[in-house]
Write a protein that holds these residues in place. Structure first.
Motif, PDB file in Angstrom:
ATOM      1  N   TRP A  46       0.840  -1.189   0.000  1.00 60.41           N
ATOM      2  CA  TRP A  46       0.000   0.000   0.000  1.00 60.41           C
ATOM      3  C   TRP A  46       0.882   1.249   0.000  1.00 60.41           C
ATOM      4  O   TRP A  46       1.895   1.308   0.694  1.00 60.41           O
ATOM      5  N   ASP A  47       0.483   2.250  -0.746  1.00 57.97           N
ATOM      6  CA  ASP A  47       1.193   3.527  -0.762  1.00 57.97           C
ATOM      7  C   ASP A  47       0.900   4.248   0.556  1.00 57.97           C
ATOM      8  O   ASP A  47      -0.265   4.547   0.854  1.00 57.97           O
ATOM      9  N   PHE A  50      -1.410   7.344   0.393  1.00 53.42           N
ATOM     10  CA  PHE A  50      -2.842   7.053   0.238  1.00 53.42           C
ATOM     11  C   PHE A  50      -3.468   6.723   1.584  1.00 53.42           C
ATOM     12  O   PHE A  50      -4.515   7.278   1.956  1.00 53.42           O
ATOM     13  N   GLU A  53      -3.585   9.816   3.863  1.00 49.59           N
ATOM     14  CA  GLU A  53      -4.627  10.767   3.478  1.00 49.59           C
ATOM     15  C   GLU A  53      -5.999  10.271   3.919  1.00 49.59           C
ATOM     16  O   GLU A  53      -6.836  11.062   4.381  1.00 49.59           O
ATOM     17  N   CYS A 176       6.174   7.220  -5.858  1.00 47.99           N
ATOM     18  CA  CYS A 176       5.444   6.170  -5.141  1.00 47.99           C
ATOM     19  C   CYS A 176       6.401   5.091  -4.653  1.00 47.99           C
ATOM     20  O   CYS A 176       6.300   4.635  -3.503  1.00 47.99           O
ATOM     21  N   ARG A 179       8.118   6.196  -1.583  1.00 45.47           N
ATOM     22  CA  ARG A 179       7.245   6.178  -0.398  1.00 45.47           C
ATOM     23  C   ARG A 179       7.066   4.754   0.125  1.00 45.47           C
ATOM     24  O   ARG A 179       7.101   4.516   1.336  1.00 45.47           O
ATOM     25  N   HIS A 264      -4.604   4.838  -7.225  1.00 41.31           N
ATOM     26  CA  HIS A 264      -4.393   5.435  -5.897  1.00 41.31           C
ATOM     27  C   HIS A 264      -2.911   5.614  -5.591  1.00 41.31           C
ATOM     28  O   HIS A 264      -2.558   6.261  -4.595  1.00 41.31           O
ATOM     29  N   MET A 265      -2.038   5.043  -6.421  1.00 40.56           N
ATOM     30  CA  MET A 265      -0.600   5.220  -6.263  1.00 40.56           C
ATOM     31  C   MET A 265      -0.126   6.457  -7.028  1.00 40.56           C
ATOM     32  O   MET A 265       0.766   7.172  -6.581  1.00 40.56           O
ATOM     33  N   PRO A 268      -2.555   9.609  -4.920  1.00 42.60           N
ATOM     34  CA  PRO A 268      -2.936   9.137  -3.587  1.00 42.60           C
ATOM     35  C   PRO A 268      -3.900  10.073  -2.857  1.00 42.60           C
ATOM     36  O   PRO A 268      -4.891   9.610  -2.267  1.00 42.60           O
ATOM     37  N   GLN A 269      -3.636  11.379  -2.895  1.00 38.43           N
ATOM     38  CA  GLN A 269      -4.514  12.306  -2.189  1.00 38.43           C
ATOM     39  C   GLN A 269      -5.866  12.413  -2.887  1.00 38.43           C
ATOM     40  O   GLN A 269      -6.921  12.349  -2.238  1.00 38.43           O
ATOM     41  N   SER A 271      -7.338  10.226  -4.798  1.00 40.28           N
ATOM     42  CA  SER A 271      -8.090   8.978  -4.635  1.00 40.28           C
ATOM     43  C   SER A 271      -8.735   8.914  -3.265  1.00 40.28           C
ATOM     44  O   SER A 271      -9.914   8.539  -3.133  1.00 40.28           O
TER      45      SER A 271
END
Length: 281
Positions: A46-47, A50, A53, A176, A179, A264-265, A268-269, A271
């Motif tokens: 998972w990022d 994301f 947020e 990404c 992160r 979402h990667m 992220p924000q 999404s």
């Protein structure tokens, strides 16, 4: 208030579920959300941006490793019924009564099966880069099957989850990847690519998710359903959701531009904010 710890810092936790130990992490505090993982995914897939947020927007986000994968014990399998069982047993073990249930890719199939089995536990269904049940108007690309069964480098990462022809998407992929690599302690073992490839098959199938009761449930549910997709998903083309647009009464569709299987990667924000607006609405 959101947790002081980011997704890359929160500790691993464990809970006993019917003779196996499931590993999970919790980010934030607020409306409970449970997210199911993609094919070959572990919690570290998972990022963090994301998840952070989502926490900032008022969700208490639970991510976990399926049985036998990552840090979880038990027998590994990609049978969707088993993945759904992991999901529902985790929800029960953590004492969650009503959740926003989400799933990415294979996890979206697991989430749909879980909602079919226990609709009373799901307030909203959030699907990311996944497939609907039943016959498809467009299958995935053979490239995915070539990439999914081997050890992946950064170029594979771009081809799988982003849009290789877009400079902006490539730049987003690099950020990404940085992160995702942030967590230093307690990282999950990767899913063995040889084993995963054996579970996948040799190429696209139609349907990918042949469970007719799941499609019937989507046709009749009153639970709001969101699909968040990329406009060039090589695994599960978003066109298959648009083909059902008027057939599924609660379906919301959001498609993000110039990206692939990981919208979402790349965003992220955005999404997370689309998901928060969907739940609030």
């Amino acid at each position: 208030m959101p947790s002081a710890l980011s997704a890359s810092q929160v500790p691993n936790q464990f809970v006993e579920c019917n003779g196996r130990r499931l590993a999970y992490r919790v980010i934030g505090d607020g409306t409970p959300m449970v997210l199911c993982l993609r094919f070959r995914g572990v919690m570290d897939s998972w990022d963090p941006a994301f998840l952070d947020e989502l926490a900032e927007l008022g969700f208490k986000v639970h991510v976990f490793d399926y049985s036998g994968l990552g840090l979880s014990g038990g027998t590994r399998t990609y049978d969707p019924a088993s993945l759904a069982r992991d999901t529902l047993e985790l929800i029960a073990a953590l004492g969650l009564s009503k959740v926003v249930l989400g799933g990415w890719s294979l996890g979206g199939i697991a989430a749909q099966v879980a909602m079919l089995q226990a609709p009373q536990l799901v307030s909203h269904l959030v699907l990311i880069g996944t497939t609907p049940p039943g016959q498809l108007v467009q299958t995935g690309e053979p490239l995915f099957y070539e990439l999914a069964g081997r050890e992946n480098d950064f170029e594979d990462f771009v081809k799988l989850f982003f849009e290789p022809s877009s400079t902006a998407s490539r730049e987003a992929a690099a950020l990404c990847a940085e992160r995702i690599a942030t967590r230093q302690e307690g990282r999950c073992p990767e899913v063995p690519h040889e084993w995963a490839g054996q579970q996948l098959g040799e190429g696209p199938r139609n349907p990918m998710f042949p469970l007719q009761p799941a499609l019937d449930a989507l046709r009749t549910t009153r639970t709001p359903v969101l699909h968040l997709g990329g406009d060039h998903d090589i695994v599960f083309p978003v066109e298959n959701w648009y083909a059902l647009n008027r057939a599924l009464p609660t379906l919301h569709l959001v498609t993000l531009p110039s990206t692939g299987h990981g919208p979402h990667m790349q965003y992220p924000q955005a999404s997370a904010r689309h998901i928060a607006a969907f739940v609030a609405g």
